[in-house]
Structure formats: structure tokens, C-alpha cells
Enzyme design. Sequence first.
Site, PDB file in Angstrom:
ATOM      1  N   TYR A   1       0.735  -1.055  -0.215  1.00  0.00           N
ATOM      2  CA  TYR A   1       0.212  -0.116  -0.115  1.00  0.00           C
ATOM      3  C   TYR A   1       1.126   1.176   0.236  1.00  0.00           C
ATOM      4  O   TYR A   1       0.615   2.073  -0.589  1.00  0.00           O
ATOM      5  CB  TYR A   1      -0.911   0.254   0.662  1.00  0.00           C
ATOM      6  CG  TYR A   1      -1.664  -1.106   1.133  1.00  0.00           C
ATOM      7  CD1 TYR A   1      -2.704  -0.809   0.611  1.00  0.00           C
ATOM      8  CD2 TYR A   1      -2.129  -2.200   1.699  1.00  0.00           C
ATOM      9  CE1 TYR A   1      -4.293  -1.442   0.613  1.00  0.00           C
ATOM     10  CE2 TYR A   1      -2.869  -3.365   1.512  1.00  0.00           C
ATOM     11  CZ  TYR A   1      -3.871  -2.902   0.886  1.00  0.00           C
ATOM     12  OH  TYR A   1      -4.985  -4.209   0.505  1.00  0.00           O
TER      13      TYR A   1
ATOM     14  N   ASN B   1     -12.311  -0.943  -5.633  1.00  0.00           N
ATOM     15  CA  ASN B   1     -11.862  -1.309  -7.399  1.00  0.00           C
ATOM     16  C   ASN B   1     -12.542  -1.871  -7.580  1.00  0.00           C
ATOM     17  O   ASN B   1     -13.512  -2.742  -6.772  1.00  0.00           O
ATOM     18  CB  ASN B   1     -11.689  -1.457  -7.191  1.00  0.00           C
ATOM     19  CG  ASN B   1     -10.253  -2.517  -8.381  1.00  0.00           C
ATOM     20  OD1 ASN B   1     -10.947  -2.321  -9.444  1.00  0.00           O
ATOM     21  ND2 ASN B   1     -10.061  -3.403  -8.621  1.00  0.00           N
TER      22      ASN B   1
ATOM     23  N   CYS C   1      -6.318  -5.254  -7.607  1.00  0.00           N
ATOM     24  CA  CYS C   1      -5.987  -5.202  -6.804  1.00  0.00           C
ATOM     25  C   CYS C   1      -5.425  -6.327  -5.433  1.00  0.00           C
ATOM     26  O   CYS C   1      -4.698  -6.098  -4.632  1.00  0.00           O
ATOM     27  CB  CYS C   1      -7.833  -4.223  -5.910  1.00  0.00           C
ATOM     28  SG  CYS C   1      -8.668  -5.415  -5.952  1.00  0.00           S
ATOM     29  N   HIS C   2      -6.018  -6.900  -5.963  1.00  0.00           N
ATOM     30  CA  HIS C   2      -5.438  -8.533  -5.568  1.00  0.00           C
ATOM     31  C   HIS C   2      -3.453  -9.087  -4.360  1.00  0.00           C
ATOM     32  O   HIS C   2      -3.104  -9.163  -3.878  1.00  0.00           O
ATOM     33  CB  HIS C   2      -6.249  -9.858  -5.699  1.00  0.00           C
ATOM     34  CG  HIS C   2      -5.219 -10.269  -6.747  1.00  0.00           C
ATOM     35  ND1 HIS C   2      -5.922  -9.436  -8.149  1.00  0.00           N
ATOM     36  CD2 HIS C   2      -4.359 -11.049  -7.579  1.00  0.00           C
ATOM     37  CE1 HIS C   2      -5.239  -9.877  -8.997  1.00  0.00           C
ATOM     38  NE2 HIS C   2      -4.353 -10.953  -8.613  1.00  0.00           N
TER      39      HIS C   2
ATOM     40  N   GLU D   1      -0.646 -16.937  -9.280  1.00  0.00           N
ATOM     41  CA  GLU D   1      -0.334 -16.252 -10.358  1.00  0.00           C
ATOM     42  C   GLU D   1       1.787 -16.397 -10.246  1.00  0.00           C
ATOM     43  O   GLU D   1       2.205 -16.175 -10.821  1.00  0.00           O
ATOM     44  CB  GLU D   1      -0.232 -14.780 -10.562  1.00  0.00           C
ATOM     45  CG  GLU D   1      -1.350 -14.428 -10.392  1.00  0.00           C
ATOM     46  CD  GLU D   1      -1.833 -12.587 -10.457  1.00  0.00           C
ATOM     47  OE1 GLU D   1      -0.831 -12.134 -10.011  1.00  0.00           O
ATOM     48  OE2 GLU D   1      -2.895 -11.825 -10.846  1.00  0.00           O
TER      49      GLU D   1
END
Length: 166
Positions: free
Chosen positions: A96, A119, A127-128, A154
Site C-alpha cells: 500500500y 475497485n 487490487c489483489h 500467479e
Amino acid sequence: MIDLNSHTTYYNSPIGTLRITGTSESITAVLFSEEPTVAASLTPPTCLTTCVQQLEEYFHKERQTFDLPLQATGTVFQQQVWKQLQSIAFGKVASYMDVARATSGEKAIRAIGAANAKNPISIVVPCHRVIGSDNSLTGYAWGLWRKEWLLRHEGYLPANKQLVLF
């Protein structure tokens, strides 16, 4: 009142049903739906069917970036934050604080968290991929288990690594 310019379709992902909303030209929302799927637009516009196709490719590890026309509704600040989120590459994360420094300065860290939580285009606007400065998984509106799943998918998190959830 029904918006005749708005279209909806659904995608059943491995981590829940996604409700995809848009106009004939752009995607306005990709949100997890905890409610039973309702009938989608009879013939969704091309941008919605393309979104479903790209999400399918993403979940099958055939796609790492999205190429979709997006039109999220939000304040100028939120738009700035969401644009910054799109610069976080597949398999990478930012804190953040990193997002705050890149957009409006360190003092805006709480505002960054609030914008991230609002979002409307989840996964596509990643946003993850935003985590705590201490590498903890914090603040995912759709549940930390989904955030963890997406980051494992990912390749940011190894399959067997234990992590701090809050």
C-alpha cells in the site's frame, strides 16, 4: 429503473462466480457474486464476451495481462489509484505504501487502501496484488482466501508457503 445501455454476463471461475457488467463499448465492473446467478443479457456485447474469454485464459494460465476497454466509475483519486494498480505485473506485488508513493505521497496510505477496496473491476484491475508493507495479505474485499489463491495462481506465493493473513 433498468438501464437499457447496461449489459451483464457471468463467468464461473475456480474461486467463485464473477458478475461482469458493461456497456456496448466497455467493462464497468467485474465483481464476485455470492448470490445465485440470474439470467445474463441475451446477447452480451463483444467487450463482455471478450472479458469472459480473457478471464478464462487467465484462470488457465494462458494470459497474464488483460486487454479490455475499461470504464470504472470513481473519483479522480480512485481512478489514479486503479491506474497504478494496473502497472503491477502478473506474479508481482506492491505494498500500500508503494502505491501511495507512486500516486499521491506516503500520507495518503489509508486513502489508497480505501480506493483499493472500492475497485469495481476485480482481477482485471489487480487490487489483489497489493499487500502490507510487512508482506502480510491484508484488505481484500472478496476475502483473504481469494487473494491468497490469486497470488498462488500467479506464482507470487509458492504452493506450500505459509503466510500471515492479517
